[in-house]
Scaffold this motif. Structure first.
Motif, PDB file in Angstrom:
ATOM      1  N   PHE A  76       0.863  -1.179   0.000  1.00 23.44           N
ATOM      2  CA  PHE A  76       0.000   0.000   0.000  1.00 23.44           C
ATOM      3  C   PHE A  76       0.906   1.238   0.000  1.00 23.44           C
ATOM      4  CE2 PHE A  76      -2.723   2.702   3.020  1.00 23.44           C
ATOM      5  CZ  PHE A  76      -3.718   2.954   2.096  1.00 23.44           C
ATOM      6  N   THR A 149      -2.274  -5.694 -11.653  1.00 20.51           N
ATOM      7  CA  THR A 149      -3.522  -5.557 -10.888  1.00 20.51           C
ATOM      8  C   THR A 149      -3.337  -4.430  -9.873  1.00 20.51           C
ATOM      9  OG1 THR A 149      -2.850  -7.243  -9.273  1.00 20.51           O
ATOM     10  CG2 THR A 149      -4.164  -7.997 -11.144  1.00 20.51           C
ATOM     11  N   SER A 151      -5.011  -2.106  -6.771  1.00 24.43           N
ATOM     12  CA  SER A 151      -6.049  -1.945  -5.751  1.00 24.43           C
ATOM     13  C   SER A 151      -6.114  -0.472  -5.371  1.00 24.43           C
ATOM     14  CB  SER A 151      -5.657  -2.805  -4.545  1.00 24.43           C
ATOM     15  OG  SER A 151      -6.316  -2.350  -3.402  1.00 24.43           O
ATOM     16  N   THR A 153      -7.625   2.018  -2.417  1.00 26.30           N
ATOM     17  CA  THR A 153      -8.247   2.047  -1.103  1.00 26.30           C
ATOM     18  C   THR A 153      -9.009   3.341  -0.917  1.00 26.30           C
ATOM     19  OG1 THR A 153      -6.682   0.532  -0.151  1.00 26.30           O
ATOM     20  CG2 THR A 153      -7.711   2.062   1.362  1.00 26.30           C
ATOM     21  N   TYR A 230      -9.929  -4.685   8.462  1.00 24.36           N
ATOM     22  CA  TYR A 230      -8.689  -4.067   8.941  1.00 24.36           C
ATOM     23  C   TYR A 230      -8.981  -2.875   9.852  1.00 24.36           C
ATOM     24  CZ  TYR A 230      -3.925  -2.302   8.990  1.00 24.36           C
ATOM     25  OH  TYR A 230      -2.684  -1.878   9.408  1.00 24.36           O
ATOM     26  N   HIS A 231      -9.841  -1.996   9.377  1.00 25.75           N
ATOM     27  CA  HIS A 231     -10.060  -0.747  10.115  1.00 25.75           C
ATOM     28  C   HIS A 231     -10.868  -0.994  11.386  1.00 25.75           C
ATOM     29  CE1 HIS A 231      -9.694  -0.324   5.795  1.00 25.75           C
ATOM     30  NE2 HIS A 231      -8.896   0.686   6.066  1.00 25.75           N
ATOM     31  N   PHE A 274     -10.574  -8.023   3.221  1.00 20.96           N
ATOM     32  CA  PHE A 274      -9.325  -7.414   3.677  1.00 20.96           C
ATOM     33  C   PHE A 274      -9.266  -7.518   5.199  1.00 20.96           C
ATOM     34  CE2 PHE A 274      -7.372  -2.957   4.542  1.00 20.96           C
ATOM     35  CZ  PHE A 274      -6.126  -3.511   4.771  1.00 20.96           C
ATOM     36  N   TRP A 312     -15.984 -18.676  -2.662  1.00 24.65           N
ATOM     37  CA  TRP A 312     -14.629 -18.389  -2.207  1.00 24.65           C
ATOM     38  C   TRP A 312     -14.547 -17.078  -1.444  1.00 24.65           C
ATOM     39  CZ3 TRP A 312     -10.919 -18.931  -7.033  1.00 24.65           C
ATOM     40  CH2 TRP A 312     -10.706 -20.286  -7.302  1.00 24.65           C
ATOM     41  N   HIS A 316      -7.051 -10.014   1.102  1.00 18.93           N
ATOM     42  CA  HIS A 316      -5.778  -9.313   1.259  1.00 18.93           C
ATOM     43  C   HIS A 316      -5.562  -9.150   2.761  1.00 18.93           C
ATOM     44  CE1 HIS A 316      -2.696  -6.239   0.506  1.00 18.93           C
ATOM     45  NE2 HIS A 316      -3.320  -5.450   1.354  1.00 18.93           N
ATOM     46  N   ASN A 349      -4.300 -14.262   0.139  1.00 19.92           N
ATOM     47  CA  ASN A 349      -4.100 -14.191  -1.311  1.00 19.92           C
ATOM     48  C   ASN A 349      -3.176 -13.045  -1.689  1.00 19.92           C
ATOM     49  OD1 ASN A 349      -7.198 -15.017  -0.773  1.00 19.92           O
ATOM     50  ND2 ASN A 349      -6.261 -16.256  -2.361  1.00 19.92           N
ATOM     51  N   SER A 350      -3.081 -12.070  -0.806  1.00 19.02           N
ATOM     52  CA  SER A 350      -2.328 -10.861  -1.133  1.00 19.02           C
ATOM     53  C   SER A 350      -1.925 -10.247   0.199  1.00 19.02           C
ATOM     54  CB  SER A 350      -3.265  -9.970  -1.950  1.00 19.02           C
ATOM     55  OG  SER A 350      -2.872  -8.638  -1.992  1.00 19.02           O
TER      56      SER A 350
HETATM   57  C1  LIG Z   1      -8.554 -11.094  -4.430  1.00 14.07           C
HETATM   58  C2  LIG Z   1      -7.470 -10.168  -3.870  1.00 14.07           C
HETATM   59  C3  LIG Z   1      -7.462 -10.257  -2.362  1.00 14.07           C
HETATM   60  C4  LIG Z   1      -6.106 -10.653  -4.383  1.00 14.07           C
HETATM   61  O1  LIG Z   1      -6.049 -10.567  -5.784  1.00 14.07           O
HETATM   62  P1  LIG Z   1      -4.725 -10.956  -6.554  1.00 14.07           P
HETATM   63  O2  LIG Z   1      -4.972 -10.728  -7.999  1.00 14.07           O
HETATM   64  O3  LIG Z   1      -3.582 -10.271  -5.947  1.00 14.07           O
HETATM   65  O4  LIG Z   1      -4.521 -12.479  -6.207  1.00 14.07           O
HETATM   66  P2  LIG Z   1      -5.421 -13.766  -6.511  1.00 14.07           P
HETATM   67  O5  LIG Z   1      -6.790 -13.401  -6.960  1.00 14.07           O
HETATM   68  O6  LIG Z   1      -5.316 -14.665  -5.344  1.00 14.07           O
HETATM   69  O7  LIG Z   1      -4.572 -14.444  -7.680  1.00 14.07           O
HETATM   70  C5  LIG Z   1      -4.512 -13.948  -9.009  1.00 14.07           C
HETATM   71  C6  LIG Z   1      -4.979 -15.036  -9.967  1.00 14.07           C
HETATM   72  O8  LIG Z   1      -4.244 -16.233  -9.735  1.00 14.07           O
HETATM   73  C7  LIG Z   1      -5.131 -17.282  -9.440  1.00 14.07           C
HETATM   74  N1  LIG Z   1      -4.505 -18.168  -8.445  1.00 14.07           N
HETATM   75  C8  LIG Z   1      -4.003 -17.817  -7.251  1.00 14.07           C
HETATM   76  N2  LIG Z   1      -3.496 -18.898  -6.626  1.00 14.07           N
HETATM   77  C9  LIG Z   1      -3.690 -19.942  -7.432  1.00 14.07           C
HETATM   78  C10 LIG Z   1      -3.399 -21.326  -7.363  1.00 14.07           C
HETATM   79  N3  LIG Z   1      -2.799 -21.866  -6.336  1.00 14.07           N
HETATM   80  N4  LIG Z   1      -3.768 -22.103  -8.388  1.00 14.07           N
HETATM   81  C11 LIG Z   1      -4.402 -21.581  -9.461  1.00 14.07           C
HETATM   82  N5  LIG Z   1      -4.692 -20.273  -9.593  1.00 14.07           N
HETATM   83  C12 LIG Z   1      -4.347 -19.474  -8.592  1.00 14.07           C
HETATM   84  C13 LIG Z   1      -6.375 -16.610  -8.898  1.00 14.07           C
HETATM   85  O9  LIG Z   1      -7.518 -17.445  -8.999  1.00 14.07           O
HETATM   86  C14 LIG Z   1      -6.439 -15.386  -9.778  1.00 14.07           C
HETATM   87  O10 LIG Z   1      -6.977 -15.697 -11.036  1.00 14.07           O
HETATM   88  P3  LIG Z   1      -8.521 -15.399 -11.394  1.00 14.07           P
HETATM   89  O11 LIG Z   1      -8.729 -13.939 -11.101  1.00 14.07           O
HETATM   90  O12 LIG Z   1      -8.623 -15.784 -12.814  1.00 14.07           O
HETATM   91  O13 LIG Z   1      -9.321 -16.263 -10.443  1.00 14.07           O
HETATM   92  C15 LIG Z   1      -7.721  -8.745  -4.378  1.00 14.07           C
HETATM   93  O14 LIG Z   1      -9.006  -8.288  -4.012  1.00 14.07           O
HETATM   94  C16 LIG Z   1      -6.700  -7.766  -3.899  1.00 14.07           C
HETATM   95  O15 LIG Z   1      -5.647  -7.645  -4.521  1.00 14.07           O
HETATM   96  N6  LIG Z   1      -6.941  -7.032  -2.822  1.00 14.07           N
HETATM   97  C17 LIG Z   1      -6.011  -6.038  -2.337  1.00 14.07           C
HETATM   98  C18 LIG Z   1      -6.701  -5.034  -1.512  1.00 14.07           C
HETATM   99  C19 LIG Z   1      -5.767  -4.005  -0.967  1.00 14.07           C
HETATM  100  O16 LIG Z   1      -4.627  -3.842  -1.458  1.00 14.07           O
HETATM  101  N7  LIG Z   1      -6.161  -3.234   0.012  1.00 14.07           N
HETATM  102  C20 LIG Z   1      -5.306  -2.280   0.664  1.00 14.07           C
HETATM  103  C21 LIG Z   1      -6.002  -1.738   1.776  1.00 14.07           C
HETATM  104  S1  LIG Z   1      -4.978  -0.655   2.657  1.00 14.07           S
HETATM  105  C22 LIG Z   1      -5.976   0.198   3.689  1.00 14.07           C
HETATM  106  O17 LIG Z   1      -7.174   0.059   3.714  1.00 14.07           O
HETATM  107  C23 LIG Z   1      -5.334   1.186   4.585  1.00 14.07           C
HETATM  108  C24 LIG Z   1      -4.978   0.661   5.874  1.00 14.07           C
HETATM  109  C25 LIG Z   1      -4.182   1.698   6.625  1.00 14.07           C
HETATM  110  O18 LIG Z   1      -4.825   2.637   7.084  1.00 14.07           O
HETATM  111  O19 LIG Z   1      -2.947   1.554   6.731  1.00 14.07           O
END
Ligand SMILES: CC(C)(COP(=O)(O)OP(=O)(O)OC[C@H]1O[C@@H](n2cnc3c(N)ncnc32)[C@H](O)[C@@H]1OP(=O)(O)O)[C@@H](O)C(=O)NCCC(=O)NCCSC(=O)CCC(=O)O
Length: 553
Positions: A76, A149, A151, A153, A230-231, A274, A312, A316, A349-350
């Protein structure tokens, strides 16, 4: 064939049909390890636990776990203006970051432009300042949005920011239907914990419904919601509250989709989660495993999801900012490593790992790099990614997983009972209105603080093992020049854009707001015309009004 042998055969068939990354799957001293371990003899717990890659997904979504694909390293980041943040993103990607995650500054999070009087002193401070699609172009300059990819926030003004991102992708020549990424958009948790809303709940929920509809139809891989615990946790909740409030919010969005007549198997894969990874190692692992199991069960049995992707829970994780200390800040590296390991053993996952100085300021480049390297040490050196759900079957972890699940179920019942019609949504809205969530969290935070002050719970450098003589840390400081420059550029862009096009687009957007039309198209048009975030959100605020939280003592 008994259930254990049959289950293992099902798992093996899935594993054999999946791609496994190249790698040597041995211990450090060369012993071969199996991709998964399970019971050798019938075990009464097993039906609840299952095998990786199959319902109820306690042990993970994929038969291969991290042998198929390691978690995404998603740090982030955002500060100053779009150009400065763009440089940080390029550093993260070149150092091995797997995806991007945008942190916005406070004015942007509140839907205000950088020249809004309320923005004074805040521009670029806790994240990047984005006023219009032109800033978004600069933010992703040289970063192909079709390949990374991303994200974002943001929840209150999530939709106009998302539309600016679509405009930036269009201007890069990327078809928007091919985009993959995540938008936080979670307005329930804003009312519950983070407090960054723009309007009363109903207009926000209408916009979220429009977004879910749009994404399910137009951008199938995109996750328009990242339902956030998270929050809630950072505000002081317990692990069980974090789990239950977050999943309840998720159920609320499922009910929203269903109420719009959307097909659950189509829109539910767009719901992502998350969570916080706090310092209690085993409790956190159990929380992640329980989350997957509860979600799968409710999605199948309560909301009728048939496809696995709709059952599913993908999530993250961020290590716990609240566990970091200003005292002896180098120790934060250790805390973060332990928390990150819990997230990985829980099958995240992330992952974002916090920087050691985040308790004081946004991360310096050096601290940001150590945080990233922490994940890489876990991924590359520790061999933990060789085996799926390595703690599955541990008496302690399974018992804690069951316990957290039961606690969450009790909270779901309470929330539903607060509502008027038996839905989760009605209970959540009532809980927000009555300040119930806030006081539950406040009670938990108070309880923990009391234990700290009595010395019953310990934090190194704070209430035990104090006395280290410390060097002051070099922290990142955001110059006021950023604000001055951001305002200058904004004024210039306003003066040179086609004002008539902006006026028409904003008027159409308000017309849509007064009808049942989907709002995404008109907001996208306003962004294409370079209407600013403050103009879009301001016009909608004038239409829908503001929201005042009910006082509670
Ligand atoms: C789903 C997630 C959680 C993760 O997505 P990703 O693309 O990184 O990963 P993924 O979906 O797991 O994997 C990507 C692709 O690979 C596939 N894949 C993964 N693992 C696999 C395995 N073992 N076998 C076969 N395929 C697999 C998945 O199905 C997907 O394909 P398909 O798509 O084809 O299925 C997403 O929503 C995300 O990136 N979220 C991040 C949120 C974030 O950064 N928030 C920050 C908040 S920070 C905040 O709020 C502030 C806090 C503060 O105040 O400090």
């Amino acid at each position: 064939m008994d259930e254990i042998t049959a289950g293992r055969a099902r798992w093996q068939a899935r594993y054999d049909a999946s791609r496994v990354r190249d790698g040597e799957f041995t211990t450090l001293s060369g012993l071969e390890v199996e991709p998964v371990y399970g019971p050798a003899a019938p075990d009464p717990r097993f039906e609840r636990i299952g095998w990786p890659g199959e319902f109820p997904f306690t042990r993970g979504l994929y038969a291969t776990g991290y042998r198929g694909k390691p978690w995404t390293i998603r740090q982030f980041a955002g500060f100053g203006n779009a150009r400065q943040t763009n440089e940080r993103y390029k550093m993260i990607l070149s150092a091995g970051g797997g995806g991007l995650s945008v942190a916005f500054d406070m004015p942007t999070l509140m839907g205000r432009d950088s020249d809004d009087p309320r923005a004074l002193g805040e521009v670029g401070h806790c994240g990047v300042a984005i006023d219009s699609a032109a800033d978004m172009d600069e933010l992703f300059e040289g970063i192909p949005l079709g390949d990374v990819t991303t994200s974002m926030t943001i929840s209150g003004p999530a939709i106009p920011i998302f539309c600016m991102y679509l405009v930036a992708a269009e201007r890069q020549g990327v078809p928007i239907g091919s985009l993959d990424g995540t938008l936080q958009t979670d307005i329930f948790k804003e009312y519950i914990a983070q407090k960054e809303w723009l309007f009363p709940p109903n207009p926000h929920l209408r916009l979220i419904g429009d977004l879910m509809e749009f994404c399910a139809a137009e951008i199938p891989a995109y996750k328009p919601l990242s339902v956030s615990g998270y929050h809630i946790r950072e505000a002081g909740s317990t692990a069980a509250q974090e789990l239950a409030f977050t999943l309840a919010d998720g159920f609320g969005y499922v009910e929203l989709g269903l109420s719009r007549g959307l097909d659950v198997d189509r829109f539910a894969p767009g719901l992502s989660f998350f969570f916080d990874a706090h310092i209690d190692f085993f409790e956190e692992i159990a929380k992640f495993r329980a989350a997957r199991r509860i979600w799968a069960r409710w999605m199948r049995d309560v909301y009728g999801a048939k496809s696995e992707k709709a059952q599913w829970l993908r999530f993250h994780t961020q290590t716990a900012g609240v566990s970091l200390t200003a005292q002896q800040p180098d120790n934060n590296i250790v805390r973060t490593a332990v928390e990150a390991l819990a997230a990985v053993l829980g099958g995240t996952n992330s992952l974002h790992t916090n920087a050691l100085d985040e308790v004081l300021a946004l991360p310096s480049a050096k601290a940001a790099e150590i945080a990233l390297r922490t994940q890489q040490v876990i991924m590359e050196e520790t061999e933990v990614a060789n085996v799926v759900d390595p703690l599955g079957g541990s008496w302690y972890v399974e018992a804690l997983t069951d316990r957290l699940e039961a606690e969450a179920e009790a909270i779901f019942t309470k929330i539903r009972e607060m509502g008027t019609d038996g839905t989760m949504t009605s209970g959540i809205l009532r809980g927000i209105e009555d300040g119930w969530f806030m006081s539950e969290i406040a009670e938990a935070a108070f309880d923990y603080q009391r234990k700290l002050e009595k010395g019953e719970k310990k934090i190194v450098g704070v209430n035990c093992h104090t006395g280290t003589v410390e060097e002051p840390l070099e922290i990142l400081r955001i110059s006021h020049e950023v604000e001055v420059e951001q305002k200058r550029v904004l004024a210039e862009r306003r003066a040179t854009r086609d004002q008539a096009a902006v006026d028409v687009a904003l008027a159409r957007m308000i017309e849509a707001a007064r009808s049942d039309a989907n709002m995404i198209g008109p907001i996208l048009e306003a962004c294409r015309a370079e209407a600013t975030l403050g103009e879009i959100c301001g016009a909608l605020r004038d239409e829908w009004g503001d929201y005042m939280e009910p006082p509670r003592f």
